[in-house]
Motif scaffolding. Structure first.
Motif, PDB file in Angstrom:
ATOM      1  N   GLU A 162      36.934 -86.103  -4.443  1.00 17.09           N
ATOM      2  CA  GLU A 162      38.033 -85.310  -5.001  1.00 17.09           C
ATOM      3  C   GLU A 162      38.618 -84.377  -3.946  1.00 17.09           C
ATOM      4  OE1 GLU A 162      39.015 -82.562  -8.908  1.00 17.09           O
ATOM      5  OE2 GLU A 162      36.988 -82.501  -8.070  1.00 17.09           O
ATOM      6  N   ASP A 163      37.764 -83.808  -3.118  1.00 17.53           N
ATOM      7  CA  ASP A 163      38.209 -82.923  -2.045  1.00 17.53           C
ATOM      8  C   ASP A 163      39.157 -83.668  -1.104  1.00 17.53           C
ATOM      9  OD1 ASP A 163      38.083 -80.434  -0.486  1.00 17.53           O
ATOM     10  OD2 ASP A 163      36.939 -81.617   0.969  1.00 17.53           O
ATOM     11  N   VAL A 164      38.776 -84.885  -0.735  1.00 18.48           N
ATOM     12  CA  VAL A 164      39.608 -85.691   0.169  1.00 18.48           C
ATOM     13  C   VAL A 164      40.918 -86.069  -0.503  1.00 18.48           C
ATOM     14  CG1 VAL A 164      39.764 -87.890   1.412  1.00 18.48           C
ATOM     15  CG2 VAL A 164      37.642 -86.563   1.475  1.00 18.48           C
ATOM     16  N   GLU A 165      40.868 -86.459  -1.763  1.00 17.02           N
ATOM     17  CA  GLU A 165      42.086 -86.844  -2.486  1.00 17.02           C
ATOM     18  C   GLU A 165      43.070 -85.682  -2.591  1.00 17.02           C
ATOM     19  OE1 GLU A 165      40.008 -90.226  -5.378  1.00 17.02           O
ATOM     20  OE2 GLU A 165      40.476 -88.224  -6.166  1.00 17.02           O
ATOM     21  N   LEU A 166      42.558 -84.487  -2.852  1.00 21.12           N
ATOM     22  CA  LEU A 166      43.424 -83.307  -2.946  1.00 21.12           C
ATOM     23  C   LEU A 166      44.038 -82.970  -1.588  1.00 21.12           C
ATOM     24  CD1 LEU A 166      41.289 -81.062  -5.328  1.00 21.12           C
ATOM     25  CD2 LEU A 166      43.448 -82.205  -5.870  1.00 21.12           C
ATOM     26  N   PHE A 167      43.247 -83.157  -0.529  1.00 17.07           N
ATOM     27  CA  PHE A 167      43.779 -82.902   0.809  1.00 17.07           C
ATOM     28  C   PHE A 167      44.858 -83.921   1.161  1.00 17.07           C
ATOM     29  CE2 PHE A 167      43.714 -83.698   5.407  1.00 17.07           C
ATOM     30  CZ  PHE A 167      44.159 -82.451   5.832  1.00 17.07           C
ATOM     31  N   VAL A 168      44.610 -85.185   0.825  1.00 10.22           N
ATOM     32  CA  VAL A 168      45.610 -86.228   1.090  1.00 10.22           C
ATOM     33  C   VAL A 168      46.904 -85.931   0.340  1.00 10.22           C
ATOM     34  CG1 VAL A 168      46.157 -88.672   0.722  1.00 10.22           C
ATOM     35  CG2 VAL A 168      43.939 -88.016   1.678  1.00 10.22           C
ATOM     36  N   GLU A 169      46.773 -85.431  -0.872  1.00  8.57           N
ATOM     37  CA  GLU A 169      47.965 -85.049  -1.644  1.00  8.57           C
ATOM     38  C   GLU A 169      48.769 -83.977  -0.904  1.00  8.57           C
ATOM     39  OE1 GLU A 169      49.180 -83.584  -6.170  1.00  8.57           O
ATOM     40  OE2 GLU A 169      47.077 -83.614  -5.549  1.00  8.57           O
ATOM     41  N   SER A 170      48.080 -82.993  -0.349  1.00  5.46           N
ATOM     42  CA  SER A 170      48.746 -81.942   0.423  1.00  5.46           C
ATOM     43  C   SER A 170      49.367 -82.506   1.700  1.00  5.46           C
ATOM     44  CB  SER A 170      47.759 -80.827   0.779  1.00  5.46           C
ATOM     45  OG  SER A 170      47.290 -80.172  -0.375  1.00  5.46           O
ATOM     46  N   LEU A 171      48.659 -83.415   2.342  1.00  4.79           N
ATOM     47  CA  LEU A 171      49.167 -84.023   3.574  1.00  4.79           C
ATOM     48  C   LEU A 171      50.443 -84.810   3.291  1.00  4.79           C
ATOM     49  CD1 LEU A 171      48.717 -84.506   6.583  1.00  4.79           C
ATOM     50  CD2 LEU A 171      47.237 -86.443   5.999  1.00  4.79           C
ATOM     51  N   ILE A 172      50.471 -85.518   2.181  1.00  4.49           N
ATOM     52  CA  ILE A 172      51.675 -86.256   1.786  1.00  4.49           C
ATOM     53  C   ILE A 172      52.859 -85.310   1.630  1.00  4.49           C
ATOM     54  CG2 ILE A 172      52.722 -87.483  -0.169  1.00  4.49           C
ATOM     55  CD1 ILE A 172      50.050 -88.984  -0.465  1.00  4.49           C
ATOM     56  N   GLN A 173      52.624 -84.174   1.000  1.00  7.85           N
ATOM     57  CA  GLN A 173      53.700 -83.196   0.806  1.00  7.85           C
ATOM     58  C   GLN A 173      54.210 -82.646   2.137  1.00  7.85           C
ATOM     59  OE1 GLN A 173      55.222 -82.585  -2.109  1.00  7.85           O
ATOM     60  NE2 GLN A 173      53.869 -84.154  -2.971  1.00  7.85           N
ATOM     61  N   GLU A 174      53.328 -82.541   3.115  1.00  7.89           N
ATOM     62  CA  GLU A 174      53.727 -82.040   4.443  1.00  7.89           C
ATOM     63  C   GLU A 174      54.476 -83.111   5.244  1.00  7.89           C
ATOM     64  OE1 GLU A 174      53.605 -79.056   5.499  1.00  7.89           O
ATOM     65  OE2 GLU A 174      52.219 -78.079   4.107  1.00  7.89           O
ATOM     66  N   ILE A 175      54.161 -84.372   4.988  1.00  6.96           N
ATOM     67  CA  ILE A 175      54.829 -85.473   5.688  1.00  6.96           C
ATOM     68  C   ILE A 175      56.206 -85.755   5.098  1.00  6.96           C
ATOM     69  CG2 ILE A 175      54.705 -87.979   6.151  1.00  6.96           C
ATOM     70  CD1 ILE A 175      51.653 -87.688   6.234  1.00  6.96           C
TER      71      ILE A 175
ATOM     72  N   GLU B 294      60.293 -89.397   3.617  1.00  4.50           N
ATOM     73  CA  GLU B 294      60.243 -89.244   2.160  1.00  4.50           C
ATOM     74  C   GLU B 294      59.638 -90.450   1.441  1.00  4.50           C
ATOM     75  OE1 GLU B 294      64.832 -90.625   1.137  1.00  4.50           O
ATOM     76  OE2 GLU B 294      64.266 -88.507   1.070  1.00  4.50           O
ATOM     77  N   GLU B 295      59.567 -91.607   2.119  1.00  2.00           N
ATOM     78  CA  GLU B 295      58.941 -92.792   1.526  1.00  2.00           C
ATOM     79  C   GLU B 295      57.487 -92.532   1.165  1.00  2.00           C
ATOM     80  OE1 GLU B 295      59.885 -96.199   0.908  1.00  2.00           O
ATOM     81  OE2 GLU B 295      61.870 -95.282   0.875  1.00  2.00           O
ATOM     82  N   ILE B 296      56.894 -91.574   1.852  1.00  2.00           N
ATOM     83  CA  ILE B 296      55.482 -91.264   1.661  1.00  2.00           C
ATOM     84  C   ILE B 296      55.202 -90.766   0.241  1.00  2.00           C
ATOM     85  CG2 ILE B 296      55.379 -88.803   2.292  1.00  2.00           C
ATOM     86  CD1 ILE B 296      53.140 -91.431   3.898  1.00  2.00           C
ATOM     87  N   LEU B 297      56.227 -90.243  -0.412  1.00  2.00           N
ATOM     88  CA  LEU B 297      56.054 -89.698  -1.760  1.00  2.00           C
ATOM     89  C   LEU B 297      55.754 -90.783  -2.796  1.00  2.00           C
ATOM     90  CD1 LEU B 297      58.922 -87.049  -1.748  1.00  2.00           C
ATOM     91  CD2 LEU B 297      56.465 -86.599  -1.653  1.00  2.00           C
ATOM     92  N   LYS B 298      55.985 -92.038  -2.440  1.00  2.00           N
ATOM     93  CA  LYS B 298      55.708 -93.146  -3.359  1.00  2.00           C
ATOM     94  C   LYS B 298      54.213 -93.469  -3.411  1.00  2.00           C
ATOM     95  CE  LYS B 298      60.202 -95.345  -2.498  1.00  2.00           C
ATOM     96  NZ  LYS B 298      60.881 -96.555  -1.978  1.00  2.00           N
ATOM     97  N   ILE B 299      53.457 -92.882  -2.506  1.00  2.00           N
ATOM     98  CA  ILE B 299      52.026 -93.201  -2.401  1.00  2.00           C
ATOM     99  C   ILE B 299      51.198 -92.318  -3.332  1.00  2.00           C
ATOM    100  CG2 ILE B 299      50.035 -93.158  -0.836  1.00  2.00           C
ATOM    101  CD1 ILE B 299      51.934 -93.921   1.411  1.00  2.00           C
TER     102      ILE B 299
END
Length: 221
Positions: free
Chosen positions: A37-50, A55-60
Motif C-alpha cells: 500500500e505504501d508503494v501504491e500511494l507513492f506511485v499515485e503521487s509520482l503520477i501526479q508529479e509526472i 498527461e497520458e500518465i493519468l490513464k494509469i
C-alpha cells in the motif's frame, strides 16, 4: 498524497530477503500488505508529479502499475518464491504507448528508468527505421544537458554484435541500430526514497526521459 517511501517498506524488503519462504511470508503478510500500500500511494503521487509534462500518465491505475511480488518459478531453477523488490511500470507497453517510465525499489539497488524495453520484432524494426532516418534527432536528445546530467546513455543490454539485416553496416547510427532495447536508468539511494520530496525529485529526473520517449513513439503516431 504519499510523497516518499516509508522506512518500514525498506525494512520489509530487507527482512524478506533473509526469510524468503512461504511460511514466514504467510505469517507476516500484514507487513507485505502495508508495504504494498505504501508503494501504491507513492506511485499515485509520482503520477501526479509526472502529469504536468506527460498527461497520458493519468490513464494509469497506480495499483495496477505495481508488479506482483510473487515470482513465477514454473520454468526457473531458482525456486525462491518472492521478489525482494517492488517494481512499478508507468507505461512501458501498458496502455496505448510503447514507451514509459519505471520505478524499482530495492534497498541499496533502487533505480528510475524509462524508454522502450525489449519491444516485439515488428515494433523494434520500426524504431530502427526511425533511427536510420532521423539519427541526428536522437543524438540531440541524448546529448542534451538535462539528459546527460541524469543518464550515462542508452543501455547496451542484449545489444547485437552486428548491425541487423536490412540496415547498412556502415550507417552513422550503426551502434544504435544494434540495440534491442532503448532504455536509460538512474540509480536511487535509500535516502532519496525516504526524502519527503521524493516524488517531486523523481519526476524531475523522469522529465528528462520524455524527449526520448517522444522520439521512440514517432513511428506509431
Amino acid at each position: 498524497m504519499k510523497n516518499n517511501i516509508s522506512t518500514s517498506t525498506l525494512q520489509f524488503l530487507n527482512t524478506l530477503e533473509k526469510n524468503n519462504n512461504r511460511e514466514w511470508f504467510n505469517e507476516n503478510k500484514n507487513l507485505y500488505l502495508e508495504a504494498k500500500e505504501d508503494v501504491e500511494l507513492f506511485v499515485e503521487s509520482l503520477i501526479q508529479e509526472i502529469a504536468p509534462f506527460d498527461e497520458e500518465i493519468l490513464k494509469i491505475d497506480p495499483k495496477k502499475a505495481v508488479f506482483r511480488i510473487y515470482r513465477d518459478v514454473r520454468f526457473s531453477k531458482n525456486k525462491i518464491p518472492y521478489k525482494i523488490h517492488f517494481g512499478a511500470s508507468l507505461g512501458m507497453g501498458k496502455g496505448a504507448k510503447i514507451s514509459g517510465y519505471y520505478l524499482h525499489i530495492e534497498p541499496g539497488k533502487s533505480f528510475l528508468a524509462g524508454g522502450v524495453y525489449n519491444p516485439e520484432p515488428a515494433v523494434l524494426k520500426q524504431i530502427r527505421n526511425e533511427i536510420r532516418a532521423s539519427g541526428d534527432d536522437l543524438l540531440k536528445i541524448i546529448k542534451h544537458k538535462d539528459f546527460r546530467n541524469n543518464f550515462r546513455g542508452l543501455s547496451i543490454e542484449h545489444k547485437l554484435q552486428r548491425v541487423p539485416a536490412g540496415f547498412e553496416k556502415d550507417h552513422p547510427m550503426a551502434e544504435y541500430l544494434k540495440l534491442k532495447s532503448f532504455t536509460v536508468s538512474h540509480p536511487i539511494s535509500d535516502e532519496a526514497l525516504l526524502d519527503p520530496q521524493a516524488a517531486k525529485n523523481f519526476a524531475k529526473i523522469l522529465k528528462s526521459i520524455k524527449p526520448l520517449n517522444d522520439f521512440l513513439e514517432l513511428p506509431f503516431l
